[in-house]
Design a protein around this motif. Structure first.
Motif, PDB file in Angstrom:
ATOM      1  N   ILE A   1       4.275  -9.105   7.223  1.00  0.00           N
ATOM      2  CA  ILE A   1       5.169  -9.465   8.344  1.00  0.00           C
ATOM      3  C   ILE A   1       5.751 -10.852   8.086  1.00  0.00           C
ATOM      4  CG2 ILE A   1       5.438  -9.792  10.827  1.00  0.00           C
ATOM      5  CD1 ILE A   1       3.091  -7.971  11.311  1.00  0.00           C
ATOM      6  N   ASP A   2       7.046 -10.874   7.826  1.00  0.00           N
ATOM      7  CA  ASP A   2       7.744 -12.133   7.587  1.00  0.00           C
ATOM      8  C   ASP A   2       8.071 -12.790   8.924  1.00  0.00           C
ATOM      9  OD1 ASP A   2       8.822 -14.115   6.052  1.00  0.00           O
ATOM     10  OD2 ASP A   2      10.540 -12.952   5.335  1.00  0.00           O
ATOM     11  N   GLU A   3       8.267 -14.086   8.907  1.00  0.00           N
ATOM     12  CA  GLU A   3       8.609 -14.847  10.138  1.00  0.00           C
ATOM     13  C   GLU A   3       7.636 -14.556  11.262  1.00  0.00           C
ATOM     14  OE1 GLU A   3      12.719 -15.621  11.044  1.00  0.00           O
ATOM     15  OE2 GLU A   3      13.280 -13.970   9.719  1.00  0.00           O
ATOM     16  N   ILE A   4       6.342 -14.520  10.912  1.00  0.00           N
ATOM     17  CA  ILE A   4       5.336 -14.037  11.862  1.00  0.00           C
ATOM     18  C   ILE A   4       5.201 -14.934  13.096  1.00  0.00           C
ATOM     19  CG2 ILE A   4       3.363 -15.135  10.704  1.00  0.00           C
ATOM     20  CD1 ILE A   4       1.949 -12.266  11.250  1.00  0.00           C
ATOM     21  N   HIS A   5       5.744 -16.142  13.016  1.00  0.00           N
ATOM     22  CA  HIS A   5       5.706 -17.017  14.201  1.00  0.00           C
ATOM     23  C   HIS A   5       6.661 -16.515  15.297  1.00  0.00           C
ATOM     24  CE1 HIS A   5       9.066 -18.475  11.765  1.00  0.00           C
ATOM     25  NE2 HIS A   5       9.609 -18.904  12.900  1.00  0.00           N
ATOM     26  N   ARG A   6       7.483 -15.520  14.972  1.00  0.00           N
ATOM     27  CA  ARG A   6       8.449 -15.031  15.967  1.00  0.00           C
ATOM     28  C   ARG A   6       8.038 -13.724  16.639  1.00  0.00           C
ATOM     29  NH1 ARG A   6      14.231 -15.296  13.194  1.00  0.00           N
ATOM     30  NH2 ARG A   6      14.853 -14.561  15.260  1.00  0.00           N
ATOM     31  N   LEU A   7       6.770 -13.321  16.520  1.00  0.00           N
ATOM     32  CA  LEU A   7       6.316 -12.085  17.170  1.00  0.00           C
ATOM     33  C   LEU A   7       6.429 -12.175  18.681  1.00  0.00           C
ATOM     34  CD1 LEU A   7       3.010 -11.210  15.258  1.00  0.00           C
ATOM     35  CD2 LEU A   7       5.184  -9.967  15.159  1.00  0.00           C
TER      36      LEU A   7
ATOM     37  N   THR B   1       9.626  -7.648   9.343  1.00  0.00           N
ATOM     38  CA  THR B   1       9.829  -9.009   9.811  1.00  0.00           C
ATOM     39  C   THR B   1       9.670  -9.030  11.326  1.00  0.00           C
ATOM     40  OG1 THR B   1      11.430 -10.814   9.883  1.00  0.00           O
ATOM     41  CG2 THR B   1      12.334  -8.598   9.748  1.00  0.00           C
ATOM     42  N   ALA B   2       9.116 -10.111  11.852  1.00  0.00           N
ATOM     43  CA  ALA B   2       8.767 -10.155  13.275  1.00  0.00           C
ATOM     44  C   ALA B   2       9.913  -9.740  14.209  1.00  0.00           C
ATOM     45  CB  ALA B   2       8.228 -11.537  13.644  1.00  0.00           C
ATOM     46  N   PRO B   3      11.146 -10.178  13.971  1.00  0.00           N
ATOM     47  CA  PRO B   3      12.220  -9.762  14.891  1.00  0.00           C
ATOM     48  C   PRO B   3      12.440  -8.243  14.945  1.00  0.00           C
ATOM     49  CG  PRO B   3      12.917 -11.636  13.588  1.00  0.00           C
ATOM     50  CD  PRO B   3      11.609 -11.181  13.015  1.00  0.00           C
ATOM     51  N   ALA B   4      11.971  -7.506  13.948  1.00  0.00           N
ATOM     52  CA  ALA B   4      12.101  -6.042  13.956  1.00  0.00           C
ATOM     53  C   ALA B   4      10.977  -5.382  14.755  1.00  0.00           C
ATOM     54  CB  ALA B   4      12.118  -5.510  12.533  1.00  0.00           C
ATOM     55  N   LEU B   5      10.047  -6.186  15.277  1.00  0.00           N
ATOM     56  CA  LEU B   5       8.888  -5.651  15.999  1.00  0.00           C
ATOM     57  C   LEU B   5       8.951  -6.032  17.468  1.00  0.00           C
ATOM     58  CD1 LEU B   5       6.163  -6.589  13.341  1.00  0.00           C
ATOM     59  CD2 LEU B   5       7.310  -4.388  13.628  1.00  0.00           C
ATOM     60  N   GLU B   6      10.116  -5.878  18.032  1.00  0.00           N
ATOM     61  CA  GLU B   6      10.353  -6.267  19.419  1.00  0.00           C
ATOM     62  C   GLU B   6       9.472  -5.457  20.376  1.00  0.00           C
ATOM     63  OE1 GLU B   6      11.926  -8.575  22.200  1.00  0.00           O
ATOM     64  OE2 GLU B   6      12.762  -8.665  20.173  1.00  0.00           O
ATOM     65  N   ARG B   7       9.518  -4.130  20.245  1.00  0.00           N
ATOM     66  CA  ARG B   7       8.805  -3.255  21.184  1.00  0.00           C
ATOM     67  C   ARG B   7       7.429  -2.889  20.623  1.00  0.00           C
ATOM     68  NH1 ARG B   7      13.073   1.301  20.535  1.00  0.00           N
ATOM     69  NH2 ARG B   7      12.384   0.758  18.446  1.00  0.00           N
TER      70      ARG B   7
END
Ligand code: ADE
Length: 324
Positions: free
Chosen positions: A95-101, A70-76
């Motif tokens: 990738i879930d919630e992909i608008h939050r990348l 999910t996008a919030p898990a892809l911070e770095r």
């Protein structure tokens, strides 16, 4: 997760979303014939309609693995790089919630999606250089509740952009009958239909309500099959009304009607009155109220429709009718 065992595994078992299934069946068949991975796919629509399930089905149909994140898990940057370099040929990355990348993560994805490579920077300042690292061909499946919140460079890199819609009552009935069978729960079709009517067009909610009714029957009616009356009785107890509206839905409508004469009312006001945040109101609660025609969005705010007035037991005023 309890949801897991109820997920359909193959496209054939997936009930509803007829248009989407048709489009994907063609994409699958074509990709398989060419021995290529599927095109990148963006799925959008309200939560609980089966976006993750569909990604898992695509992987099963293509006989590849599916990595879910999910996008919030892809911070770095290294979070997404780590996932990408470990994909095997044809694998699917969901990738879930992909608008939050984050912006950096998004920029790593562009060449990954387009040319199956990543550009990484080695060193800092004067001595920094970029290296291009080849990746295996893969399929990105993005999911979002807000397609409008995606940047256009990201949206443009998906070969397929597909919307999931709310399910019809008969589709939800079928989903509930299937789930009850898997859960070993005796149910009649009128019982399944009653749950379906209260499930807000959403399979995830349908399955959740089924579990609540199943508990109720087990405790209060040991062994009986779920019929319409028992389902209605149980769901009344759990505060799910005949249209499937819960406390928050009804509170939203009653604030608009009782405190603001039917609206228009700003989103902030509705959020404050219900204790939910703006985003949850917009993405979780409003879509269904809009769908069933209880709510309208106007430039000046939200308006409750005459149908909403009637549902809450009020007589809509003349002035409200002329607003619509
Ligand atoms: N369970 C949840 N969603 C489903 C669907 N669309 N088809 C079949 N079973 C489901």
């Amino acid at each position: 997760k309890p949801e897991e065992s109820l997920r359909p595994q193959r496209l054939k078992e997936y009930i509803g979303q007829k248009d989407l299934k048709e489009v994907l069946a063609i994409a699958i068949q074509a990709a398989q014939a060419r021995n290529e991975p599927l095109d990148h796919l963006l799925l959008y629509g309200p939560p609980g309609l089966g976006k993750t399930t569909m990604a898992l089905i695509l992987a099963a149909e293509m006989q590849v693995d599916c990595k879910i994140t999910t996008a919030p898990a892809l911070e770095r940057p290294r979070d997404i790089v780590g996932l990408l370099v470990n994909l095997k040929p044809g694998d699917l990355l969901f990738i879930d919630e992909i608008h939050r990348l984050s912006r950096m993560t998004e920029e790593i994805l562009y060449p990954a999606m387009e040319d199956a490579r990543i550009d990484i920077t080695i060193g800092k300042g004067q001595s920094a250089r970029t290296r291009s690292l080849p990746l295996q061909n893969f399929t990105l499946v993005g999911a979002t509740t807000r397609v409008g919140a995606l940047t256009s460079p990201l949206r443009d890199r998906f070969g397929l952009v597909q919307r999931l819609r709310f399910y019809e009552i008969d589709e939800l009935t079928e989903i509930i009958l299937r789930a009850a069978k898997i859960l070993n729960t005796p149910i009649q079709s009128d019982g399944a239909a009653e749950i379906a009517r209260r499930a807000r067009g959403t399979p995830r909610i349908a399955n959740r309500l089924l579990r609540r009714v199943r508990d109720y029957v087990q405790v209060k009616r040991s062994g009986e099959a779920i019929d319409e009356a028992i389902a209605a009785e149980a769901l009344e107890l759990f505060n799910v009304d005949p249209c499937g509206l819960d406390w928050t839905d009804r509170r939203m409508l009653s604030v608009i009607i009782e405190n603001y004469g039917g609206g228009p009312v700003g989103l902030d006001t509705i959020a404050a009155a219900t204790g939910e945040d703006n985003q949850t109101i917009e993405e979780v609660y409003e879509p269904y109220l809009l769908q069933i025609g209880y709510l309208n969005r106007t430039p000046r705010g939200r308006v409750a429709t005459p149908a909403a007035w009637k549902h809450l037991g009020f007589e809509p005023p003349e002035s409200q009718l002329s607003l619509l």
